[in-house]
Scaffold this active site. Structure first.
Site, PDB file in Angstrom:
ATOM      1  N   GLU A  84      23.011  32.737   7.169  1.00  0.00           N
ATOM      2  CA  GLU A  84      23.904  32.035   8.080  1.00  0.00           C
ATOM      3  C   GLU A  84      24.484  30.919   7.229  1.00  0.00           C
ATOM      4  O   GLU A  84      23.737  30.169   6.576  1.00  0.00           O
ATOM      5  CB  GLU A  84      23.130  31.478   9.267  1.00  0.00           C
ATOM      6  CG  GLU A  84      22.641  32.544  10.230  1.00  0.00           C
ATOM      7  CD  GLU A  84      23.770  33.238  10.986  1.00  0.00           C
ATOM      8  OE1 GLU A  84      24.832  32.620  11.175  1.00  0.00           O
ATOM      9  OE2 GLU A  84      23.596  34.410  11.360  1.00  0.00           O
ATOM     10  N   THR A 125      23.088  26.895  -2.853  1.00  0.00           N
ATOM     11  CA  THR A 125      24.283  26.072  -2.687  1.00  0.00           C
ATOM     12  C   THR A 125      24.052  24.659  -3.204  1.00  0.00           C
ATOM     13  O   THR A 125      22.914  24.166  -3.199  1.00  0.00           O
ATOM     14  CB  THR A 125      24.659  26.023  -1.184  1.00  0.00           C
ATOM     15  OG1 THR A 125      25.556  24.928  -0.953  1.00  0.00           O
ATOM     16  CG2 THR A 125      23.437  25.788  -0.290  1.00  0.00           C
ATOM     17  N   ASP A 126      25.136  24.009  -3.606  1.00  0.00           N
ATOM     18  CA  ASP A 126      25.026  22.599  -4.031  1.00  0.00           C
ATOM     19  C   ASP A 126      24.629  21.701  -2.856  1.00  0.00           C
ATOM     20  O   ASP A 126      24.229  20.554  -3.066  1.00  0.00           O
ATOM     21  CB  ASP A 126      26.343  22.112  -4.663  1.00  0.00           C
ATOM     22  CG  ASP A 126      27.548  22.160  -3.739  1.00  0.00           C
ATOM     23  OD1 ASP A 126      27.426  22.668  -2.600  1.00  0.00           O
ATOM     24  OD2 ASP A 126      28.635  21.692  -4.150  1.00  0.00           O
ATOM     25  N   GLU A 127      24.761  22.210  -1.619  1.00  0.00           N
ATOM     26  CA  GLU A 127      24.454  21.362  -0.456  1.00  0.00           C
ATOM     27  C   GLU A 127      22.977  20.986  -0.400  1.00  0.00           C
ATOM     28  O   GLU A 127      22.607  20.051   0.314  1.00  0.00           O
ATOM     29  CB  GLU A 127      24.918  22.040   0.839  1.00  0.00           C
ATOM     30  CG  GLU A 127      26.417  22.298   0.797  1.00  0.00           C
ATOM     31  CD  GLU A 127      27.053  22.640   2.134  1.00  0.00           C
ATOM     32  OE1 GLU A 127      26.537  22.237   3.177  1.00  0.00           O
ATOM     33  OE2 GLU A 127      28.098  23.329   2.106  1.00  0.00           O
ATOM     34  N   TYR A 153      21.704  23.658   8.061  1.00  0.00           N
ATOM     35  CA  TYR A 153      22.071  24.703   7.083  1.00  0.00           C
ATOM     36  C   TYR A 153      21.507  24.365   5.709  1.00  0.00           C
ATOM     37  O   TYR A 153      20.805  25.174   5.089  1.00  0.00           O
ATOM     38  CB  TYR A 153      23.603  24.855   7.000  1.00  0.00           C
ATOM     39  CG  TYR A 153      24.068  25.590   5.764  1.00  0.00           C
ATOM     40  CD1 TYR A 153      23.790  26.946   5.592  1.00  0.00           C
ATOM     41  CD2 TYR A 153      24.768  24.933   4.734  1.00  0.00           C
ATOM     42  CE1 TYR A 153      24.191  27.625   4.445  1.00  0.00           C
ATOM     43  CE2 TYR A 153      25.172  25.601   3.588  1.00  0.00           C
ATOM     44  CZ  TYR A 153      24.882  26.948   3.443  1.00  0.00           C
ATOM     45  OH  TYR A 153      25.268  27.619   2.308  1.00  0.00           O
ATOM     46  N   SER A 154      21.797  23.153   5.213  1.00  0.00           N
ATOM     47  CA  SER A 154      21.357  22.844   3.843  1.00  0.00           C
ATOM     48  C   SER A 154      19.841  22.759   3.773  1.00  0.00           C
ATOM     49  O   SER A 154      19.239  23.142   2.758  1.00  0.00           O
ATOM     50  CB  SER A 154      22.017  21.571   3.314  1.00  0.00           C
ATOM     51  OG  SER A 154      21.796  20.468   4.149  1.00  0.00           O
ATOM     52  N   LYS A 157      18.590  26.298   3.405  1.00  0.00           N
ATOM     53  CA  LYS A 157      18.819  26.829   2.049  1.00  0.00           C
ATOM     54  C   LYS A 157      17.850  26.186   1.057  1.00  0.00           C
ATOM     55  O   LYS A 157      17.337  26.855   0.154  1.00  0.00           O
ATOM     56  CB  LYS A 157      20.275  26.578   1.615  1.00  0.00           C
ATOM     57  CG  LYS A 157      21.318  27.346   2.393  1.00  0.00           C
ATOM     58  CD  LYS A 157      21.251  28.853   2.211  1.00  0.00           C
ATOM     59  CE  LYS A 157      21.645  29.302   0.828  1.00  0.00           C
ATOM     60  NZ  LYS A 157      21.645  30.810   0.747  1.00  0.00           N
TER      61      LYS A 157
HETATM   62  P1  NAD Z   1      29.239  34.595   4.975  1.00  0.00           P
HETATM   63  O1  NAD Z   1      28.804  33.897   6.213  1.00  0.00           O
HETATM   64  O2  NAD Z   1      30.694  34.884   4.756  1.00  0.00           O
HETATM   65  O3  NAD Z   1      28.473  36.006   4.854  1.00  0.00           O
HETATM   66  C1  NAD Z   1      27.126  36.148   5.140  1.00  0.00           C
HETATM   67  C2  NAD Z   1      26.812  37.638   5.215  1.00  0.00           C
HETATM   68  O4  NAD Z   1      25.403  37.776   5.421  1.00  0.00           O
HETATM   69  C3  NAD Z   1      27.504  38.360   6.366  1.00  0.00           C
HETATM   70  O5  NAD Z   1      28.012  39.602   5.938  1.00  0.00           O
HETATM   71  C4  NAD Z   1      26.386  38.561   7.392  1.00  0.00           C
HETATM   72  O6  NAD Z   1      26.574  39.712   8.202  1.00  0.00           O
HETATM   73  C5  NAD Z   1      25.180  38.705   6.474  1.00  0.00           C
HETATM   74  N1  NAD Z   1      23.926  38.334   7.160  1.00  0.00           N
HETATM   75  C6  NAD Z   1      23.670  37.198   7.856  1.00  0.00           C
HETATM   76  N2  NAD Z   1      22.421  37.235   8.357  1.00  0.00           N
HETATM   77  C7  NAD Z   1      21.863  38.407   7.944  1.00  0.00           C
HETATM   78  C8  NAD Z   1      20.603  38.999   8.118  1.00  0.00           C
HETATM   79  N3  NAD Z   1      19.653  38.396   8.829  1.00  0.00           N
HETATM   80  N4  NAD Z   1      20.376  40.214   7.549  1.00  0.00           N
HETATM   81  C9  NAD Z   1      21.333  40.837   6.835  1.00  0.00           C
HETATM   82  N5  NAD Z   1      22.559  40.321   6.646  1.00  0.00           N
HETATM   83  C10 NAD Z   1      22.823  39.116   7.179  1.00  0.00           C
HETATM   84  O7  NAD Z   1      28.632  33.732   3.778  1.00  0.00           O
HETATM   85  P2  NAD Z   1      29.217  33.452   2.325  1.00  0.00           P
HETATM   86  O8  NAD Z   1      30.149  32.299   2.386  1.00  0.00           O
HETATM   87  O9  NAD Z   1      29.668  34.729   1.716  1.00  0.00           O
HETATM   88  O10 NAD Z   1      27.901  32.941   1.587  1.00  0.00           O
HETATM   89  C11 NAD Z   1      27.029  33.866   0.927  1.00  0.00           C
HETATM   90  C12 NAD Z   1      25.891  33.098   0.299  1.00  0.00           C
HETATM   91  O11 NAD Z   1      26.401  32.146  -0.626  1.00  0.00           O
HETATM   92  C13 NAD Z   1      25.056  32.319   1.309  1.00  0.00           C
HETATM   93  O12 NAD Z   1      23.709  32.433   0.930  1.00  0.00           O
HETATM   94  C14 NAD Z   1      25.536  30.885   1.140  1.00  0.00           C
HETATM   95  O13 NAD Z   1      24.518  29.970   1.447  1.00  0.00           O
HETATM   96  C15 NAD Z   1      25.897  30.851  -0.329  1.00  0.00           C
HETATM   97  N6  NAD Z   1      26.943  29.908  -0.734  1.00  0.00           N
HETATM   98  C16 NAD Z   1      28.149  29.894  -0.088  1.00  0.00           C
HETATM   99  C17 NAD Z   1      29.162  29.022  -0.540  1.00  0.00           C
HETATM  100  C18 NAD Z   1      30.523  29.017   0.101  1.00  0.00           C
HETATM  101  O14 NAD Z   1      31.374  28.187  -0.272  1.00  0.00           O
HETATM  102  N7  NAD Z   1      30.841  29.910   1.028  1.00  0.00           N
HETATM  103  C19 NAD Z   1      28.913  28.165  -1.616  1.00  0.00           C
HETATM  104  C20 NAD Z   1      27.657  28.206  -2.235  1.00  0.00           C
HETATM  105  C21 NAD Z   1      26.694  29.095  -1.794  1.00  0.00           C
HETATM  106  P1  TYD Z   2      33.506  23.981   5.338  1.00  0.00           P
HETATM  107  O1  TYD Z   2      34.561  24.942   4.913  1.00  0.00           O
HETATM  108  O2  TYD Z   2      32.843  24.159   6.659  1.00  0.00           O
HETATM  109  O3  TYD Z   2      32.428  23.937   4.149  1.00  0.00           O
HETATM  110  P2  TYD Z   2      31.168  22.924   3.915  1.00  0.00           P
HETATM  111  O4  TYD Z   2      30.928  22.148   5.135  1.00  0.00           O
HETATM  112  O5  TYD Z   2      30.074  23.889   3.615  1.00  0.00           O
HETATM  113  O6  TYD Z   2      31.570  22.087   2.749  1.00  0.00           O
HETATM  114  O7  TYD Z   2      34.129  22.523   5.332  1.00  0.00           O
HETATM  115  C1  TYD Z   2      34.699  21.963   4.153  1.00  0.00           C
HETATM  116  C2  TYD Z   2      35.100  20.536   4.476  1.00  0.00           C
HETATM  117  O8  TYD Z   2      36.163  20.555   5.431  1.00  0.00           O
HETATM  118  C3  TYD Z   2      33.983  19.717   5.107  1.00  0.00           C
HETATM  119  O9  TYD Z   2      34.059  18.378   4.622  1.00  0.00           O
HETATM  120  C4  TYD Z   2      34.312  19.742   6.601  1.00  0.00           C
HETATM  121  C5  TYD Z   2      35.832  19.824   6.610  1.00  0.00           C
HETATM  122  N1  TYD Z   2      36.432  20.548   7.762  1.00  0.00           N
HETATM  123  C6  TYD Z   2      37.445  19.938   8.518  1.00  0.00           C
HETATM  124  O10 TYD Z   2      37.854  18.786   8.252  1.00  0.00           O
HETATM  125  N2  TYD Z   2      37.977  20.642   9.567  1.00  0.00           N
HETATM  126  C7  TYD Z   2      37.558  21.891   9.890  1.00  0.00           C
HETATM  127  O11 TYD Z   2      38.060  22.471  10.897  1.00  0.00           O
HETATM  128  C8  TYD Z   2      36.533  22.508   9.096  1.00  0.00           C
HETATM  129  C9  TYD Z   2      36.026  23.892   9.406  1.00  0.00           C
HETATM  130  C10 TYD Z   2      36.004  21.802   8.033  1.00  0.00           C
END
Ligand code: NAD
Ligand code: TYD
Length: 339
Positions: A84, A125-127, A153-154, A157
């Site tokens: 998530e 994640t860096d979070e 969330y963080s 993770k």
């Molecule tokens: P996302 O929410 O787009 O995708 C998550 C995927 O995981 C989805 O396809 C979902 O169906 C699947 N999933 C969720 N719960 C599941 C479960 N219980 N069993 C099987 N599948 C499940 O996420 P994302 O942005 O692609 O992030 C992927 C990973 O990278 C995560 O672990 C996230 O913490 C990490 N991450 C994301 C970012 C970012 O900027 N998006 C940055 C750093 C790290």
């Molecule tokens: P987000 O894409 O949710 O990533 P993260 O919280 O993991 O960094 O949000 C990026 C930044 O944008 C964060 O500081 C929250 C801000 N934000 C808004 O200002 N408006 C929005 O509707 C959303 C989704 C995020």
């Protein structure tokens, strides 16, 4: 080698699968994803046509089903993206974050122990490092920065990361962990900042900026993240953490204004709304370890990456319009109405 990728129907996991299929046609890819609201099988339509790709619709918390998959597939490497991933949702309802992100990680690692693997890679994640103050631009997250989380969330993770390190120390599981900054690019789910702003702007809808818009994120084009993970699973040292980021810090408000300019939309669409609870101020990665040890450097400049991303959303309306016309509508109403 056979690589089992969890969460491959989401944003980064799907980009990673296409990276692997494109760059390592000799590898076999097995994707495990339970298709939550954030998972989309249509994203993998091209992958599903490939003989070296297989998909299982399975929850990573389902121990028996995961063991069956390991028994049948015997992967060499596991890359765990499944999570998530949205901070705002974690503030509304933390429980599923703990289940998937912590207990799901445990199930995946137990399967790795039981069946044996060459590498388990945890996508973190860096979070997990918390945030940095805006008035100290000299500070960056290194791999030694203490874990100090802000959101459910963080925290989930970070808990998973600690468990991964414990499995390495206690059971000798061959693990690596990567902690990446904010990604952007194709297939990014519309709830996140960049796609949300692109899609709202295209509909001439308000662009909801939290607080004063001064929060800073360190943006990396998703393909650069995928290349880094690919390097870590092949050349990274077992037991190590690698930070991934491209020194590309931007204030939220500047990103939103940039999107307006690209789409020729007026900045009057920008609407400042109530801040996120516990909102992290600044993320900034020091990526010198992965550069020094594995030779990784980001390749896509933000100016090019954001243009490619906007063009992708313009060309792929069919992908995101299906999402935003479904249950996402209720989510948006709940999160943004009266905000
Ligand atoms: P996302 O929410 O787009 O995708 C998550 C995927 O995981 C989805 O396809 C979902 O169906 C699947 N999933 C969720 N719960 C599941 C479960 N219980 N069993 C099987 N599948 C499940 O996420 P994302 O942005 O692609 O992030 C992927 C990973 O990278 C995560 O672990 C996230 O913490 C990490 N991450 C994301 C970012 C970012 O900027 N998006 C940055 C750093 C790290
Ligand atoms: P987000 O894409 O949710 O990533 P993260 O919280 O993991 O960094 O949000 C990026 C930044 O944008 C964060 O500081 C929250 C801000 N934000 C808004 O200002 N408006 C929005 O509707 C959303 C989704 C995020």
């Amino acid at each position: 080698m056979k690589v089992l990728v969890t969460g491959g129907a989401g944003f980064i996991g799907s980009n990673f699968i296409y990276h692997m299929l494109g760059n390592h046609p000799e590898d076999q890819i097995v994707c495990v994803d339970c298709l939550t609201y954030a998972g989309n099988l249509s994203t993998l339509a091209d992958a599903l046509k490939r003989p070296n790709f297989k998909f299982y619709k399975t929850n990573i918390c389902d121990r028996a089903a995961i063991y069956d998959i390991f028994n049948a597939e015997r992967p060499d490497v596991v890359v765990n993206f499944a999570a998530e991933s949205h901070v705002d949702r974690s503030i509304e309802d933390p429980e599923i974050f703990l289940r998937t992100n912590v207990l799901g990680t445990q199930v995946m690692m137990d399967a790795c122990r039981k069946y044996g693997i060459a590498r388990y890679h945890q996508v973190s994640t860096d979070e997990v490092y918390g945030d940095l103050p805006l008035d100290r631009p000299d500070l960056f997250f290194t791999e030694e920065t203490p874990i100090h989380t802000s959101s459910p969330y963080s925290a989930s993770k970070a808990s998973a990361d600690l468990l991964v390190q414990a499995y390495h120390r206690t059971y000798g599981l061959p693990v690596t962990i990567s902690r990446c900054s904010n990604n952007y690019g194709p297939y990014h789910f519309p709830e996140k900042l960049i796609p949300l702003m692109i899609i709202n702007a295209l509909h001439d809808q308000p662009l909801p900026v939290y607080g004063n818009g001064q929060n800073v994120r360190d943006w990396l084009y998703v393909e650069d993240h995928c290349k880094a993970i690919d390097l870590i699973i092949r050349k990274g040292k077992v037991g190590e953490v690698y930070n991934i980021g491209g020194h590309n810090e931007m204030k939220n408000i500047d990103i939103v204004k940039l999107i307006c300019r690209h789409l020729r939309k007026p900045e009057s669409l920008i609407s400042y709304v109530a801040d996120r609870k516990g909102h992290d101020m600044r993320y900034a990665i020091d990526p010198s370890k992965i550069h020094r040890e594995l030779g990784w450097l980001p390749e896509t400049k933000f100016a090019d990456g954001i243009k490619k991303t906007i063009d992708w959303y313009l060309a792929n309306e069919a992908w995101w319009s299906t999402i935003v016309s479904g249950e996402y509508k209720d989510y948006y109403e709940k999160m943004y109405r009266n905000r």
